[in-house]
Design an enzyme around this catalytic site. Structure first.
Site, PDB file in Angstrom:
ATOM      1  N   ASP A  30       0.809  -1.222   0.000  1.00  0.00           N
ATOM      2  CA  ASP A  30       0.000   0.000   0.000  1.00  0.00           C
ATOM      3  C   ASP A  30       0.844   1.276   0.000  1.00  0.00           C
ATOM      4  OD1 ASP A  30      -2.261  -1.629   0.080  1.00  0.00           O
ATOM      5  OD2 ASP A  30      -2.272  -1.675   2.272  1.00  0.00           O
ATOM      6  N   GLU A  31       1.980   1.197  -0.642  1.00  0.00           N
ATOM      7  CA  GLU A  31       2.878   2.361  -0.700  1.00  0.00           C
ATOM      8  C   GLU A  31       2.404   3.380  -1.745  1.00  0.00           C
ATOM      9  OE1 GLU A  31       3.853  -0.770  -1.199  1.00  0.00           O
ATOM     10  OE2 GLU A  31       5.378  -1.321   0.268  1.00  0.00           O
ATOM     11  N   GLY A  32       1.479   2.926  -2.603  1.00  0.00           N
ATOM     12  CA  GLY A  32       1.063   3.789  -3.721  1.00  0.00           C
ATOM     13  C   GLY A  32       1.642   3.276  -5.034  1.00  0.00           C
ATOM     14  N   LYS A  33       1.874   1.955  -5.092  1.00  0.00           N
ATOM     15  CA  LYS A  33       2.455   1.368  -6.312  1.00  0.00           C
ATOM     16  C   LYS A  33       1.533   1.584  -7.518  1.00  0.00           C
ATOM     17  CE  LYS A  33       2.440  -2.584  -4.267  1.00  0.00           C
ATOM     18  NZ  LYS A  33       2.052  -2.138  -2.908  1.00  0.00           N
ATOM     19  N   LYS A  35      -0.586   4.008  -8.104  1.00  0.00           N
ATOM     20  CA  LYS A  35      -0.480   5.393  -8.578  1.00  0.00           C
ATOM     21  C   LYS A  35       0.795   5.593  -9.395  1.00  0.00           C
ATOM     22  CE  LYS A  35       0.625   9.867  -8.296  1.00  0.00           C
ATOM     23  NZ  LYS A  35       0.373  11.224  -7.927  1.00  0.00           N
ATOM     24  N   GLY A  57      -4.472  -4.484  -3.807  1.00  0.00           N
ATOM     25  CA  GLY A  57      -5.490  -3.474  -4.098  1.00  0.00           C
ATOM     26  C   GLY A  57      -4.748  -2.220  -4.495  1.00  0.00           C
ATOM     27  N   HIS A  58      -4.749  -1.915  -5.791  1.00  0.00           N
ATOM     28  CA  HIS A  58      -4.003  -0.762  -6.288  1.00  0.00           C
ATOM     29  C   HIS A  58      -4.993   0.309  -6.729  1.00  0.00           C
ATOM     30  CE1 HIS A  58      -0.245  -3.448  -7.220  1.00  0.00           C
ATOM     31  NE2 HIS A  58      -0.634  -3.501  -5.970  1.00  0.00           N
ATOM     32  N   ARG A 158       2.881 -29.255  -5.766  1.00  0.00           N
ATOM     33  CA  ARG A 158       2.717 -29.802  -7.117  1.00  0.00           C
ATOM     34  C   ARG A 158       1.346 -30.460  -7.335  1.00  0.00           C
ATOM     35  NH1 ARG A 158       8.507 -32.445  -6.461  1.00  0.00           N
ATOM     36  NH2 ARG A 158       7.575 -32.636  -4.410  1.00  0.00           N
ATOM     37  N   GLN A 239       2.021  -6.075  -3.176  1.00  0.00           N
ATOM     38  CA  GLN A 239       2.490  -6.194  -1.780  1.00  0.00           C
ATOM     39  C   GLN A 239       3.782  -5.382  -1.585  1.00  0.00           C
ATOM     40  OE1 GLN A 239       1.403  -9.514  -3.320  1.00  0.00           O
ATOM     41  NE2 GLN A 239      -0.489  -8.563  -2.706  1.00  0.00           N
ATOM     42  N   THR A 254       3.195 -12.515   3.040  1.00  0.00           N
ATOM     43  CA  THR A 254       2.365 -13.153   2.035  1.00  0.00           C
ATOM     44  C   THR A 254       3.153 -14.344   1.497  1.00  0.00           C
ATOM     45  OG1 THR A 254       0.925 -12.760   0.138  1.00  0.00           O
ATOM     46  CG2 THR A 254       3.093 -11.698   0.079  1.00  0.00           C
ATOM     47  N   ARG A 320      -5.680   0.612   8.397  1.00  0.00           N
ATOM     48  CA  ARG A 320      -4.255   0.264   8.355  1.00  0.00           C
ATOM     49  C   ARG A 320      -3.559   0.776   9.614  1.00  0.00           C
ATOM     50  NH1 ARG A 320      -3.878   2.464   2.156  1.00  0.00           N
ATOM     51  NH2 ARG A 320      -4.676   0.588   1.128  1.00  0.00           N
ATOM     52  N   LYS A 346       2.720  10.167  -1.017  1.00  0.00           N
ATOM     53  CA  LYS A 346       1.918  10.697   0.090  1.00  0.00           C
ATOM     54  C   LYS A 346       2.668  11.696   0.964  1.00  0.00           C
ATOM     55  CE  LYS A 346      -1.701   8.169   1.126  1.00  0.00           C
ATOM     56  NZ  LYS A 346      -2.691   7.120   1.449  1.00  0.00           N
ATOM     57  N   GLY A 430      -0.198  13.811  -4.158  1.00  0.00           N
ATOM     58  CA  GLY A 430      -1.656  13.656  -4.154  1.00  0.00           C
ATOM     59  C   GLY A 430      -2.005  12.392  -4.911  1.00  0.00           C
TER      60      GLY A 430
HETATM   61  P1  GDP Z   1      -0.746   0.214  -3.531  1.00  0.00           P
HETATM   62  O1  GDP Z   1      -1.354  -1.049  -3.045  1.00  0.00           O
HETATM   63  O2  GDP Z   1       0.715   0.291  -3.265  1.00  0.00           O
HETATM   64  O3  GDP Z   1      -1.063   0.503  -4.972  1.00  0.00           O
HETATM   65  O4  GDP Z   1      -1.409   1.383  -2.682  1.00  0.00           O
HETATM   66  P2  GDP Z   1      -2.992   1.544  -2.369  1.00  0.00           P
HETATM   67  O5  GDP Z   1      -3.674   1.966  -3.625  1.00  0.00           O
HETATM   68  O6  GDP Z   1      -3.513   0.361  -1.664  1.00  0.00           O
HETATM   69  O7  GDP Z   1      -2.961   2.704  -1.287  1.00  0.00           O
HETATM   70  C1  GDP Z   1      -2.448   3.963  -1.588  1.00  0.00           C
HETATM   71  C2  GDP Z   1      -3.583   5.000  -1.394  1.00  0.00           C
HETATM   72  O8  GDP Z   1      -3.020   6.300  -1.366  1.00  0.00           O
HETATM   73  C3  GDP Z   1      -4.569   5.016  -2.547  1.00  0.00           C
HETATM   74  O9  GDP Z   1      -5.823   5.363  -2.046  1.00  0.00           O
HETATM   75  C4  GDP Z   1      -4.031   6.110  -3.465  1.00  0.00           C
HETATM   76  O10 GDP Z   1      -5.044   6.724  -4.237  1.00  0.00           O
HETATM   77  C5  GDP Z   1      -3.471   7.076  -2.465  1.00  0.00           C
HETATM   78  N1  GDP Z   1      -2.289   7.833  -2.907  1.00  0.00           N
HETATM   79  C6  GDP Z   1      -1.267   7.426  -3.696  1.00  0.00           C
HETATM   80  N2  GDP Z   1      -0.314   8.400  -3.776  1.00  0.00           N
HETATM   81  C7  GDP Z   1      -0.771   9.422  -3.030  1.00  0.00           C
HETATM   82  C8  GDP Z   1      -0.223  10.698  -2.671  1.00  0.00           C
HETATM   83  O11 GDP Z   1       0.865  11.070  -3.067  1.00  0.00           O
HETATM   84  N3  GDP Z   1      -0.965  11.472  -1.837  1.00  0.00           N
HETATM   85  C9  GDP Z   1      -2.179  11.086  -1.356  1.00  0.00           C
HETATM   86  N4  GDP Z   1      -2.814  11.908  -0.540  1.00  0.00           N
HETATM   87  N5  GDP Z   1      -2.712   9.891  -1.661  1.00  0.00           N
HETATM   88  C10 GDP Z   1      -2.011   9.070  -2.475  1.00  0.00           C
HETATM   89  P1  IMO Z   2      -0.912  -4.239  -2.208  1.00  0.00           P
HETATM   90  O1  IMO Z   2      -0.455  -4.781  -3.542  1.00  0.00           O
HETATM   91  C1  IMO Z   2      -0.929  -4.578   2.087  1.00  0.00           C
HETATM   92  C2  IMO Z   2      -0.942  -8.600   3.792  1.00  0.00           C
HETATM   93  C3  IMO Z   2      -2.159  -9.039   4.532  1.00  0.00           C
HETATM   94  C4  IMO Z   2      -1.534  -9.956   5.571  1.00  0.00           C
HETATM   95  C5  IMO Z   2      -0.430 -10.633   4.785  1.00  0.00           C
HETATM   96  C6  IMO Z   2      -0.804 -12.000   4.247  1.00  0.00           C
HETATM   97  O2  IMO Z   2      -2.210  -3.535  -2.261  1.00  0.00           O
HETATM   98  O3  IMO Z   2       0.174  -3.445  -1.583  1.00  0.00           O
HETATM   99  P2  IMO Z   2      -2.317 -12.758   2.189  1.00  0.00           P
HETATM  100  O4  IMO Z   2      -3.768 -12.530   1.923  1.00  0.00           O
HETATM  101  O5  IMO Z   2      -1.413 -12.213   1.142  1.00  0.00           O
HETATM  102  O6  IMO Z   2      -1.994 -14.185   2.523  1.00  0.00           O
HETATM  103  O7  IMO Z   2      -2.036 -11.933   3.556  1.00  0.00           O
HETATM  104  O8  IMO Z   2      -0.124  -9.761   3.711  1.00  0.00           O
HETATM  105  N1  IMO Z   2      -1.169  -8.124   2.410  1.00  0.00           N
HETATM  106  C7  IMO Z   2      -1.126  -6.839   2.044  1.00  0.00           C
HETATM  107  N2  IMO Z   2      -0.948  -5.737   2.780  1.00  0.00           N
HETATM  108  N3  IMO Z   2      -1.066  -4.482   0.768  1.00  0.00           N
HETATM  109  C8  IMO Z   2      -1.220  -5.588   0.011  1.00  0.00           C
HETATM  110  O9  IMO Z   2      -1.205  -5.547  -1.337  1.00  0.00           O
HETATM  111  C9  IMO Z   2      -1.299  -6.838   0.650  1.00  0.00           C
HETATM  112  N4  IMO Z   2      -1.468  -8.106   0.232  1.00  0.00           N
HETATM  113  C10 IMO Z   2      -1.381  -8.888   1.312  1.00  0.00           C
HETATM  114  O10 IMO Z   2      -2.825  -7.953   5.128  1.00  0.00           O
HETATM  115  O11 IMO Z   2      -0.928  -9.192   6.586  1.00  0.00           O
HETATM  116 MG    MG Z   3      -2.921  -1.687  -1.830  1.00  0.00          MG
END
Ligand code: GDP
Ligand code: IMO
Ligand code: MG
Length: 443
Positions: A30-33, A35, A57-58, A158, A239, A254, A320, A346, A430
């Site tokens: 959830d680093e913002g990959k 985006k 979830g991106h 397997r 992840q 994971t 989170r 962010k 943003g």
């Molecule tokens: P991912 O799993 O690494 O793709 O990240 P997520 O989409 O799960 O979570 C990142 C959240 O931060 C999403 O809701 C994005 O729309 C939002 N986001 C990404 N970059 C930025 C940023 O620079 N600023 C803000 N405020 N939100 C951001």
């Molecule tokens: P994105 O791509 C954040 C976490 C779960 C749990 C652990 C194992 O959006 O960054 P799993 O269902 O994979 O067996 O769960 O990994 N986890 C994530 N946390 N972002 C994700 O994906 C994640 N995918 C799995 O919350 O701690």
């Molecule tokens: Mg995510």
């Protein structure tokens, strides 16, 4: 270059015009990959997912509209060829639903390709994911419940079903019949559950197979040919580094390899074809699910970050856990994937703080650690050592160049670069595609 930028590490221009880039989450996901992948996709020809599944979830925001992607690479939003590689575990129902949703929103999904060798998430994987979590009780991992662990387990045992199996009714029946009898024994004997009916599952998955057939191919061939032709290929990690099955906070991880090496295995490309590796770093840290998190703030500061950053899971909606940027962890991530550039996201979320904290070391059992401990039990005993940096109050979401940022925000970015010794390429201010500062041409 203007004087104040001199504090930043300069790019080696020789590194810039290259064709393949792996984008890696540098923290716990959830680093913002999404985006950043969407932003970079505009310059790419092909975007490839190489591991994980619909646990990802991106979220991507384009012109104010939000799109949530779980299996399809973010490149679909800019009309690029998208590949779901062999290393991904594919939930066909989820994939078809995602395709339909994108199509209804006006996107072309005809060039979404799925590896014939990718493993398939079956209904029993999702069921086991939930049942096993329940059984763990206090020791639960906090999985997403998407069947990820059980599907990878079958792969390594397997006994997995692969996408190519769904295209051959005879082969699929034979494999599923055999494996389901074992699955049903476990369900009945260990979990006192009703057995799952074979015919229903066969029919549903053969139908998925037929619907996916036009998209199924040898994606390793597709990706390697694209590289041969000089196309620009972006590998979109899911992840994050600290969730890697090998290098993360085991067992709170994971079951795949989000680190850069995973791109080679999960897409079927050799290491010498990967030219660049960018780490996506949130300006603070979040974690969903259980496991150690040294810089976690469980009080007011954590609640402030959660509210400001809207830190609720894209896939499960869970709040989170939030905390300060951990430079020990970031250096570890840079080492594992040989990051050669960073995208910090962010940064705007931190606006309004008087001071911003960054963790530069840990205190653990009376010793000071500057390197990440590999044992999760030791990590859980680590206490962060913080450096405090001045905060900033200005709205930075309109910044499009580093020069537009207030001095304190620039100092914060410089501190990250300096600690990790990796140059900064992108700063996100943003969620929208436009709210981005690009420091160097990357492709
Ligand atoms: P991912 O799993 O690494 O793709 O990240 P997520 O989409 O799960 O979570 C990142 C959240 O931060 C999403 O809701 C994005 O729309 C939002 N986001 C990404 N970059 C930025 C940023 O620079 N600023 C803000 N405020 N939100 C951001
Ligand atoms: P994105 O791509 C954040 C976490 C779960 C749990 C652990 C194992 O959006 O960054 P799993 O269902 O994979 O067996 O769960 O990994 N986890 C994530 N946390 N972002 C994700 O994906 C994640 N995918 C799995 O919350 O701690
Ligand atoms: Mg995510």
């Amino acid at each position: 270059m203007v004087a104040w930028i001199s504090g930043f590490i300069t790019f080696d221009p020789g590194l810039s015009p290259m064709g393949t880039l792996v984008l890696v989450g540098a923290q716990w996901g959830d680093e913002g990959k999404g985006k950043i992948a969407d932003f970079l996709s505009e310059q790419a020809d092909m975007v490839v997912r190489y591991q994980g599944g619909a646990n990802a979830g991106h979220t991507v925001v384009v012109q104010g509209k939000e799109y949530r992607l779980h299996l399809i690479p973010s490149g679909v939003l800019s009309g690029k060829t998208c590949v779901i590689g062999n290393g991904v575990v594919v939930d066909p129902a989820q994939l078809l639903e995602e395709m339909e949703r994108l199509q209804a929103a006006g996107f072309d999904v005809s060039r979404v390709f799925v590896s014939d060798a990718a493993h398939v998430i079956m209904p029993y994987h999702k069921l086991f994911d939930v049942l096993e979590e329940d059984r763990r009780g206090e020791r639960k991992l906090g999985t997403t419940g998407r069947g990820i662990g059980p599907a990878y387990r079958d792969k390594f045992s397997r006994v997995g079903i692969r996408v190519c199996d769904l295209l051959d009714a005879r082969v699929f029946r034979e494999k599923l019949e055999h494996h389901l009898s074992q699955v049903n024994s476990v369900l009945e004997l260990i979990y006192q559950r009703e057995p799952l009916p074979l015919e229903q599952m066969l029919e549903a998955y053969l139908t998925y197979g037929e619907r996916l057939r036009p998209h199924v191919t040898d994606t390793s061939l597709l990706v390697n040919r694209a590289i041969d032709e000089g196309k620009r290929v972006l590998f979109e990690g899911a992840q994050g580094t600290l969730l890697d099955i090998e290098h993360g906070t085991y067992p709170y991880v994971t079951s795949s390899h989000p680190t850069a090496g995973g791109a080679c295995i999960g897409a079927g490309v050799g290491p010498t074809r990967i030219k660049r590796v960018m780490g996506v770093v949130k300006a603070y840290v979040t974690r969903v699910g259980d496991g150690p998190f040294p810089t976690e703030e469980t009080g007011e500061a954590g609640a402030w970050l959660r509210a400001r950053g809207r830190e609720f899971g894209t896939t499960t909606g869970r709040p989170r856990r939030c905390g300060w940027l951990d430079l020990v962890a970031l250096r570890y991530a840079a080492r594992l994937s040989a990051l050669d550039s960073l995208a910090v996201t962010k940064l705007d979320t931190l606006t309004g703080l008087d001071v911003v904290r960054v963790c530069t070391a840990y205190e653990c059992d009376g010793a000071r650690l500057t390197e990440w401990p590999r044992c999760s039990e030791a990590l859980a005993r680590c206490r962060p050592v913080y450096e405090e940096l001045p905060g900033w109050q200005e709205d930075i979401s309109g910044a499009r160049r580093l020069e537009d940022l207030p001095p304190a925000a620039r100092k914060y970015l410089e501190a990250i670069e300096e600690a990790v010794q990796v140059p900064l390429a992108i700063v996100s201010v943003g969620p929208d595609r436009r709210e981005t500062i690009l420091r160097a041409e990357l492709f």
